[in-house]
Design an enzyme around this catalytic site. Structure first.
Site, PDB file in Angstrom:
ATOM      1  N   SER A   1      -9.537   1.159   3.430  1.00 29.57           N
ATOM      2  CA  SER A   1      -8.634   2.058   2.459  1.00 29.57           C
ATOM      3  C   SER A   1      -7.771   1.437   1.647  1.00 29.57           C
ATOM      4  CB  SER A   1      -8.159   3.173   3.257  1.00 29.57           C
ATOM      5  OG  SER A   1      -7.254   2.670   4.242  1.00 29.57           O
TER       6      SER A   1
ATOM      7  N   SER B   1      -9.381  -1.091   7.464  1.00 26.66           N
ATOM      8  CA  SER B   1      -9.134  -1.008   6.295  1.00 26.66           C
ATOM      9  C   SER B   1      -8.406  -1.913   5.457  1.00 26.66           C
ATOM     10  CB  SER B   1      -7.998   0.350   6.169  1.00 26.66           C
ATOM     11  OG  SER B   1      -8.732   1.483   5.987  1.00 26.66           O
TER      12      SER B   1
ATOM     13  N   LYS C   1       0.813  -1.232   0.034  1.00 26.42           N
ATOM     14  CA  LYS C   1      -0.234  -0.056   0.073  1.00 26.42           C
ATOM     15  C   LYS C   1       0.890   1.107   0.084  1.00 26.42           C
ATOM     16  CE  LYS C   1      -3.887   1.596   2.827  1.00 26.42           C
ATOM     17  NZ  LYS C   1      -4.606   1.488   3.956  1.00 26.42           N
TER      18      LYS C   1
HETATM   19  N1  GLN Z   1     -12.813   3.705   7.620  1.00 20.50           N
HETATM   20  C1  GLN Z   1     -11.779   4.142   8.697  1.00 20.50           C
HETATM   21  C2  GLN Z   1     -11.398   5.824   8.483  1.00 20.50           C
HETATM   22  O1  GLN Z   1     -11.655   6.300   7.625  1.00 20.50           O
HETATM   23  C3  GLN Z   1     -10.659   3.356   8.814  1.00 20.50           C
HETATM   24  C4  GLN Z   1      -9.538   3.558   7.896  1.00 20.50           C
HETATM   25  C5  GLN Z   1      -8.444   2.668   8.205  1.00 20.50           C
HETATM   26  O2  GLN Z   1      -8.447   1.599   8.813  1.00 20.50           O
HETATM   27  N2  GLN Z   1      -7.277   3.148   7.708  1.00 20.50           N
HETATM   28  O3  GLN Z   1     -10.656   6.082   9.476  1.00 20.50           O
END
Ligand code: GLN
Length: 508
Positions: free
Chosen positions: A160, A184, A79
């Protein structure tokens, strides 16, 4: 030609050793497939020169019978919020669009030292804030299971770490690294029909992972099956002097016994009633019940448990996330690294314009809200209170995994990962980022707040032909048990993401 795709990591390594295929062939095909499947937008950047160099070295080692590990020569993706030396690390943002990392994140360092071959850096929501991979300056990532990839009715890959999930689900690489702050890794794994592990907090080093919420961030692992996930975890886990929050205890490699030796009789499985929440689709609920039944019939003790503070977790997460974001994002001021606005006459103007240009509205909103929560007059009301409720959420888990009365103890919790199959992009973007996360992360965020391990594994296809997955959680450092149970379920359901014919046809 792509027969090697059917193999797991260990078998692929064995076929490198016996010469039936070579790391160079596999890397070539992966790079070629990544280009052919560009429509998915899994990658922000491919790293062909590095990949071919690493593949060549790996091939040499196999020839000399000196392979480094079972991931030697295995194609991976990382990532784009993990630093890789001399490679751009953008966090899918304008702020870091030209940032070239001067060092390797520990996770990548360990994988490359073990011989893995990096195909590229994957797409994500800007600074990992999101659950759809829809907020990237490089555009959204499409779900490999979408009914239609060309028209305006394709599905999101989740986020994400959507690029990492998509690269693995499309068979471009064997494993990918994501990050997991509130779900994510598990969320896109769930939508893309692959395995996604969020390890115990501190089991894998965060050194070189660009922070979102330091107290919850963990590197995550995405693979097509449980055994591959174990292989990767065994390479990257363990203490790191470059991250003082890693668990100091030395890490012993996890060994998952052969299937016939996994005994789930008398295993205590908890079904937390609070996860039966509004918005849970009928098909996900059915899948959840069906797997609970299968476990029970096989001799596990399945019982309902309560995690009473679950519903508070979305609010608590949101407050703590935004407070830490406000603090973490302060480093992007146009001075040290990243984007710098031009023609500014004062330092303040430089800061303001740089940040106005470099961040998207999601990041800006979180910074503003976070700073609001941290104001002297609000600090106690929001931040401190959220910390207290976070502790209650963690205690909920302790009360089921290590209760005072041992008769109520469970070993594993079984829940949905996401409430539905992957949504259509056009529907998903009708909601604000905050609402997207509140729905998508309902089942995943609590584990981050408690620091416990959780894994998402695919179970079946919905009536729309989209993956439905479930989540298993265990007590801190309970990864071995988590893998055993997940492996057992995997064998019962026989979900194979390579059966996604559409995506295999799309590359030819
Ligand atoms: N959806 C959550 C956020 O936007 C988790 C994101 C993540 O785990 N990086 O904060």
């Amino acid at each position: 030609m792509r027969r090697h795709l059917q193999l797991g990591i260990k078998q692929l390594s064995a076929s490198y050793a016996d010469g039936s295929t070579s790391p160079k062939t596999v890397a070539d095909i992966a790079l070629d497939d990544a280009v052919k499947l560009k429509v998915l937008n899994s990658f922000i950047r491919l790293t062909p020169e590095l990949a071919l160099h690493q593949a060549k070295e790996s091939a040499y080692r196999y020839k000399e019978k000196k392979s480094l590990s079972s991931v030697d020569g295995i194609t991976i993706a990382v990532k784009d919020n993990f630093c890789i030396k001399n490679v751009k690390t953008t966090c899918a943002s304008k702020m870091l669009e030209d940032f070239v990392a001067p060092y390797n994140a520990t996770v990548y360092e360990r994988l490359s030292k073990a011989g893995a071959v990096l195909i590229g850096k994957t797409n994500m929501d800007q600074f990992a804030m999101g659950s759809g991979t829809v907020d990237s300056v490089y555009g959204p990532t499409k779900n490999v299971w979408s009914e239609d990839l060309t028209e305006n009715n394709w599905r999101i890959s989740g986020g994400s770490s959507g690029g990492s999930a998509s690269a693995v689900a499309a068979g471009i690489c064997y494993a990918a690294i994501g990050s997991d702050t509130g779900g994510s890794t598990r969320n896109p794994a769930s939508y893309c029909g692959i395995v996604g592990l969020k390890p115990t907090y501190g089991l894998i080093s965060r050194n070189g992972l660009i922070p979102l919420v330091n107290s919850m961030d963990v590197p995550g692992i995405l693979t097509r099956n449980i055994t591959d996930c174990v292989e990767v975890l065994n390479v990257i886990a363990g203490p790191d002097e470059k991250d003082s929050t890693t668990i100091k205890k030395s890490f012993h490699k996890i060994h998952v016994p052969p299937l016939e030796k996994i005994d789930i009789r008398n295993l205590r499985i908890g079904i937390p009633k609070e996860y039966h929440c509004p918005g849970l689709s009928v098909e996900v609920l059915d899948t959840w019940k069906k797997i609970a039944d299968i476990l029970e019939v096989a001799g596990a003790k399945v019982s309902q448990v309560s995690l009473p503070h679950t519903a508070a977790s979305i609010f608590v997460y949101s407050i703590l996330n935004q407070c830490e974001v406000a603090s973490n994002m302060a480093r992007y001021d146009g001075i040290e690294y990243g984007h710098r606005a031009e023609d500014e006459h004062s330092t303040e103007q430089l800061y303001a314009k740089t940040r106005a240009q470099g961040f998207n509205s999601v990041v800006k909103t979180r910074i503003l809200t976070g700073n609001y929560f941290l104001l002297k007059r609000n600090y106690e009301k929001y931040f401190e209170k959220a910390l207290r409720v976070r502790r209650l959420i963690a205690e909920d888990f302790k009360n089921v995994f290590q209760p005072v009365d041992i008769a109520n103890q469970v070993d594993i919790l079984l829940t949905p990962t996401t409430l539905t199959e992957a949504p259509l992009y056009k529907d998903f973007i009708q909601q604000t980022n905050r609402d997207q996360c509140a729905v998508q992360d309902f089942c995943t965020q609590p584990a981050n707040m408690a620091g416990i391990p959780a894994i998402s594994l695919p179970i079946r296809l919905s009536s729309n032909g989209l993956p439905i997955s479930l989540q298993l959680m265990s007590r801190s450092l309970g990864e071995e048990l988590l893998f055993k149970v997940a492996r057992w379920i995997e064998a019962q359901v026989q979900f194979d993401c390579l059966e996604n014919k559409k995506i295999y046809e799309a590359r030819n």
